[in-house]
Structure formats: structure tokens, C-alpha cells
Design an enzyme around this catalytic site. Structure first.
Site, PDB file in Angstrom:
ATOM      1  N   CYS A  63      -0.837  -5.093   0.403  1.00 43.63           N
ATOM      2  CA  CYS A  63      -0.300  -6.443   0.243  1.00 43.63           C
ATOM      3  C   CYS A  63       0.602  -6.419  -0.980  1.00 43.63           C
ATOM      4  O   CYS A  63       0.129  -6.149  -2.092  1.00 43.63           O
ATOM      5  CB  CYS A  63      -1.427  -7.458   0.072  1.00 43.63           C
ATOM      6  SG  CYS A  63      -0.851  -9.130  -0.298  1.00 43.63           S
ATOM      7  N   CYS A  84       4.941 -13.481   1.158  1.00 47.59           N
ATOM      8  CA  CYS A  84       4.318 -12.225   1.588  1.00 47.59           C
ATOM      9  C   CYS A  84       5.161 -11.097   1.013  1.00 47.59           C
ATOM     10  O   CYS A  84       6.329 -10.937   1.386  1.00 47.59           O
ATOM     11  CB  CYS A  84       4.259 -12.143   3.109  1.00 47.59           C
ATOM     12  SG  CYS A  84       3.720 -10.532   3.741  1.00 47.59           S
TER      13      CYS A  84
END
Length: 270
Positions: A74, A208
Site C-alpha cells: 500500500c 491510494c
């Protein structure tokens, strides 16, 4: 038992950060989902554990989606992870290394911002035509630690991110694991606007990091956007993506932006 945590945000992508350097925690998917629940828990897009490093790395990062599933990487989580380690007083200097299932990451502290190098992108697919319920759609894709599809649109505000994002996330082209989906509007010679449907969250998030990187890379290769690419996310923050090379030989992908502590606390961990 009580779980001590730090709540952080990276450009609107929010996380529960936990110090597990003693390796005392082995969270279940249900526990993670409960903590990430925005109505009955702390509320977050994901949970990260800081663990001891091996093989020369300073630390190990483990990342879990809000549904409790573990993910390889991530990007914004990695930036928050680096800042969390500094918050713990565990980092000396302006550099830290940590391992993820996607590979080793280096974090650099740049004033109030954090920059992380991402693992080398791979599996580029440009300008694929995919059949959807709305008809044929041009989609490009790349793996920037996790898989991402990118759709270029004239106006991201007009996109039904939930509906079209969910359809592409589960599309047979991206089977069996599915993909994250980014809708990208080119807003300037070196600037784009991005909205992202995240796999594992199963909905739109405010940012993101790996999606920002994928969107920047594919904007450069498909739309000719100049680098470094400035990327505005749904959380209104602007992140910067720089990289070297062309085509399949891209390297040194660096994602930079804010990573902030929101609050610290304790929650029941059952």
C-alpha cells in the site's frame, strides 16, 4: 485486552497503525475488520503492523485491508508507516528501510512529507479494449506492488466510481484476484486528477498511493503527461510521482506526499 494504536492519514487514505515489534499480536481478519469499521471501531481503510526487520531491513510492514485480507503493498500506507516509525522514536536520521511482500521499500523524510520508493512496476498492458455493461471501454493496467487498472476520462466528477469500479474490479480480464480501478483526468501538462476504487475496501477511497503511481505512469505512457507527475486525489491533497526509464524498463518510482498523525488511543481487542 486493549490495543494501543495510532490513527494516521496519507492524503486522505487513513490507517490504524500498531507497534508489533514484540510480535505479540496475530490479528484475525474479523479483528481487523472490527477495528477498521467506521461505525463501531476506529475507522480506517486498512491496518498496518510494524514488526522487526530481517536480512538487513530496519523493519517489516504488514498491511491489511479493511475487510481483514492481507495485501502485498500500500503506497500511502508505506508513507504513513515510515512516519509512524519516526513517531515511535524508532528511526534515527532521515532514512528507513522496511520489507513488504512486494519487496523492500526505502522511506525518506522530506520536511513534513514522506517519500517512498516503490517496487519496480511490471505487467504493463496499454490500451486494452474491455467489454462492459456500458459497451467497449479502453483500459490500461500495471502492477505497482498490487494490480491497478486505469481508465482515462474527460471529467472524473461524472464517473460512477462505485458501479463501474466494481464491474472492472471483478472483470474476467483481471481474474482470479481482481484489480484496483483508477479513473484519471489529465488536467495539465504534468498534472492529473484521480479517483480510485480499492480492492479490499470495495469502494472509493480518498487516496491510494499505488493507484496514484499507476495513474502517473500510465498517464505518461498513454497520454504523454510530463514527469514528475503531480496527482490530485479525492482527498484534495497533491502527491508527486517521479520515475526513471521508459516502457518495461521503468525504475526508481518515488511517491511523495503528506503523512500525518491524527490521534492515538486504545480499543478493545477481542
Amino acid at each position: 485486552m486493549k490495543l494501543s494504536f495510532t490513527k494516521m492519514t496519507g492524503a486522505g487514505n487513513d490507517f490504524v497503525m500498531v507497534d508489533n515489534r514484540a510480535l505479540a499480536l496475530a490479528p484475525t481478519p474479523r479483528q481487523i475488520a472490527d477495528v477498521c469499521d467506521r461505525h463501531f471501531g476506529v475507522g480506517a481503510d486498512g491496518l498496518l503492523l510494524a514488526e522487526p526487520g530481517t536480512d538487513g531491513a530496519d523493519f517489516r510492514m504488514r498491511y491489511y485491508n479493511s475487510d481483514g485480507s492481507e495485501a502485498d503493498m500500500c503506497g500511502n500506507g508505506a508513507r504513513c508507516f515510515a512516519q509512524f516509525l519516526r513517531h515511535l522514536g524508532a528511526v534515527q536520521g532521515n532514512r528507513v528501510t522496511f520489507d513488504t511482500p512486494a519487496g523492500r521499500i526505502t522511506g525518506l523524510y522530506e520536511g513534513e512529507e514522506v517519500a517512498v520508493n516503490l517496487t519496480a512496476p511490471h505487467h504493463f498492458q496499454l490500451r486494452q479494449t474491455i467489454e462492459t455493461r456500458q459497451g467497449p471501454l479502453e483500459v490500461s493496467s500495471v502492477n505497482t506492488g498490487v494490480p491497478h487498472a486505469v481508465v482515462f476520462v474527460p471529467d472524473v466528477e461524472q464517473v460512477d466510481v462505485q458501479a463501474l469500479g466494481a464491474e472492472l474490479r471483478y472483470h474476467p480480464v483481471f481474474a482470479p484476484k481482481g484489480t484496483n480501478v483508477n479513473f484519471v483526468q489529465v488536467t495539465g501538462p504534468d498534472a492529473i486528477r484521480v479517483r480510485t476504487y480499492e480492492r479490499g475496501v470495495e469502494g472509493e477511497t480518498l487516496a491510494c498511493g499505488t493507484g496514484v503511481a499507476a495513474s502517473a505512469l500510465l498517464s505518461h505512457f498513454v497520454q504523454g503527461t510530463a514527469r514528475p507527475v503531480r496527482v490530485r486525489v479525492e482527498g484534495r491533497a497533491v502527491l508527486t510521482v517521479s520515475f526513471d526509464g521508459e516502457g518495461e524498463d521503468v525504475s526508481n518510482v518515488v511517491l511523495q506526499g503528506p503523512a500525518l498523525v491524527v490521534f492515538t488511543g486504545e480499543i478493545s481487542w477481542n
